[in-house]
Enzyme design. Structure first.
Site: not given
Length: 329
Positions: A126, A157, A205, A234
């Site tokens: 995400c 999340g 990531k 986010h």
């Protein structure tokens, strides 16, 4: 068009159903799939009730597309089984993202690379999705040399357990903990597990996925990921060093012309992105665009998106939509 949603009872699975309905994806038969404990329960889609089924039964039905959001272990076990019967899997976990033979797709950037042979397609993380969507047009124009990223990530999340922890803490109740510490009135510099290099998996990531999606391993990335008591989405503070100089007005223009990006950048009227305003929306919002005067060819940006929508469900549904419209399934 038979479409399965695997992990349909989870937070992302529920948003997938919502986005499939909003975008009116052509579905002749929805196949809702979840773990054994949820088999037999009912979900609602387009005003109709559907019974949740198990994995084996879903594979036997040979759906054209399976949208997975059930965790990495489930994906590793069952995505290849779906692919073996001809299903194209769009997987929201991290299971396949860094596989050399799997596509990592943000449709606005690299959907054109998809073929009929891509039977397992990875949906990026995400926090990566929202960042690269804003950075891609700038990378094409100025070439990114280095990124310094700090994320401020919603508890959604982590999932339902984290939402329950925050609600319990609001109410002064004791309950099951999703995090090692209280999240209410707190900020945890700890998203996912720590790797041997002392960065968290979430931070790495951002490094690995950004390079893969932009198709450029020369882009240097360093990140700090922080969990905060926010539900809507986010946020990211991104410092970008380019290989060539830029004009801030041109940066705003490029971003304004980018599909899926909304520029909110007028400090005179306190106009800037916030998760409260991004909640429930599909766009990535970019603001606080300003030159970094401490470093040549450098820029600061603030990037916000709803992590359950563009950061997960919407991006996956967009991939499915591209596959259908381009007759790749």
């Amino acid at each position: 068009m038979n479409i399965a949603v695997v992990g349909v009872t989870g937070m992302v699975g529920q948003v997938m159903l919502q986005v499939l309905e909003e975008r009116n994806i052509p579905i002749s038969n929805l196949i809702p799939v979840a773990s054994e404990k949820s088999v037999g329960s009912e979900i609602t889609f387009k005003g109709k009730q559907y019974k949740v089924i198990g994995m084996k039964q879903a594979i036997e039905m040979k759906p054209a597309i399976a949208l997975f959001s059930a965790g990495g272990n489930v994906s590793l076990k069952y995505a290849p089984e779906f692919a073996a019967v001809g299903t194209t899997v769009v997987d929201n976990s991290s299971a396949f993202r860094m596989d050399a033979d799997k596509r990592l797709i943000v449709p606005e950037i690299n959907a054109h690379t998809l073929t009929k042979d891509d039977k397992i397609i990875a949906n990026p993380n995400c926090s990566t999705i929202q960042m690269v969507l804003a950075l891609s047009p700038l990378h094409k124009e100025y070439r990114i040399k280095r990124l310094v990223v700090s994320t401020y990530q919603s508890i959604t999340g982590t999932g339902v357990k984290a939402v329950q922890q925050l609600e319990n803490e609001y109410d002064g109740k004791k309950g099951e903990m999703a995090y090692p510490y209280q999240i209410h009135r707190n900020a945890l510099p700890h998203c996912d597990v720590f790797e041997d290099n002392l960065y968290t998996k979430e931070e790495m990531k951002l490094v690995r996925e950004t390079q893969k999606i932009l198709d450029d391993n020369t882009v240097a990335v360093t990140a700090t990921a922080v969990r905060i008591p926010v539900v809507g989405g986010h946020s990211e503070s991104v410092n970008v060093e380019f290989r060539s100089d830029f004009d801030v007005k041109d940066v705003r223009r490029l971003l304004s012309q980018t599909d899926g990006v909304t520029v909110q950048d007028n400090v005179d009227v306190n106009n800037y992105p916030m998760p409260l305003m991004a909640h429930g929306k599909d766009d990535v919002f970019v603001g606080r665009i300003r030159r970094d005067h401490s470093q040549e060819n450098s820029l600061n940006m603030w990037i916000v998106a709803d992590n359950l929508r563009k950061g997960a469900a919407t991006n996956a549904v967009q991939i499915a939509q591209y596959l259908i419209e381009n007759k790749l399934v």
